[in-house]
Design an enzyme around this catalytic site. Structure first.
Site, PDB file in Angstrom:
ATOM      1  N   ARG A 145      21.621  61.486 -34.583  1.00  0.00           N
ATOM      2  CA  ARG A 145      21.376  60.984 -35.937  1.00  0.00           C
ATOM      3  C   ARG A 145      22.107  61.798 -36.988  1.00  0.00           C
ATOM      4  NH1 ARG A 145      15.082  61.437 -35.140  1.00  0.00           N
ATOM      5  NH2 ARG A 145      15.986  63.352 -34.342  1.00  0.00           N
TER       6      ARG A 145
ATOM      7  N   SER B 230      10.155  59.895 -34.273  1.00  0.00           N
ATOM      8  CA  SER B 230       8.799  59.562 -33.803  1.00  0.00           C
ATOM      9  C   SER B 230       7.779  60.466 -34.473  1.00  0.00           C
ATOM     10  CB  SER B 230       8.702  59.746 -32.291  1.00  0.00           C
ATOM     11  OG  SER B 230       9.577  58.875 -31.641  1.00  0.00           O
TER      12      SER B 230
END
Ligand code: PNS
Length: 163
Positions: A91, A129
């Site tokens: 990311r 998450s």
């Protein structure tokens, strides 16, 4: 199998970012195994069975994608599956150091293993998450971060823990 790739992770819970990586990987590799870790040293928010069920549900539209649980060393699992490609999502720069270590350790343990990094769509680069869990725990709306099946599971869990 030469063209089998393995996408390992905790998926605690699976997010739209994970799904984006799964979709990208499935377009490159005819067989993709999404491998959920059975790592006993982490205390997950969702059980292994919950994560497996959610991943199966959100990936059922991809014909070449299977979901499995693995335990122990990832390179041993890859060998068992006759796979040599590892998929990891990358990311931001903050991911790099850990991913770099992981890829080089796996390569050291199994020189034929290649890690392929895929970047999710930029709208997911901030998503994790851990943050989804925190937003949900504190009563925020996670609907735009996770697939609908995952959202329902999260809401059920939050309802139970608020009782
Ligand atoms: O989603 P995550 O938590 O970043 O995934 C990490 C994972 C599961 C890929 C990593 O912890 C892993 O590979 N665990 C299995 C044990 C192992 O092989 N570790 C690498 C050598 S230290």
């Amino acid at each position: 199998m030469k063209n089998t790739a393995v996408y390992p992770g905790s998926f605690d819970p699976p997010t739209n970012g994970h799904l984006d990586v799964i979709e990208r990987a499935s377009k490159i590799f005819p067989r993709l195994i999404v491998a959920v870790t059975d790592n006993q040293s982490k205390t997950p928010s969702y059980t292994l069975k919950e994560r497996l069920t959610l991943l199966k549900s959100i990936t059922k539209k991809y014909s070449g994608v299977k979901v499995e649980i693995f335990s122990g060393l990832l390179v041993h699992y890859l060998k068992k599956k006759n796979a040599r490609i590892l998929i990891r999502g990358l990311r931001a720069v903050s991911d790099f150091e850990y991913e770099f270590q992981l890829a080089l350790m796996n390569r050291k343990l199994s020189p034929s293993t290649e890690t392929v990094f895929l970047m999710p769509d930029e709208k997911y680069v901030y998503l994790s998450s851990r943050m989804v869990n925190e937003v949900a725990r504190l009563g925020g709306n996670v609907g735009c971060f996770v697939p609908p099946e995952v959202r329902s599971r999260i809401l059920k869990k939050c309802k139970h823990s608020n009782r």
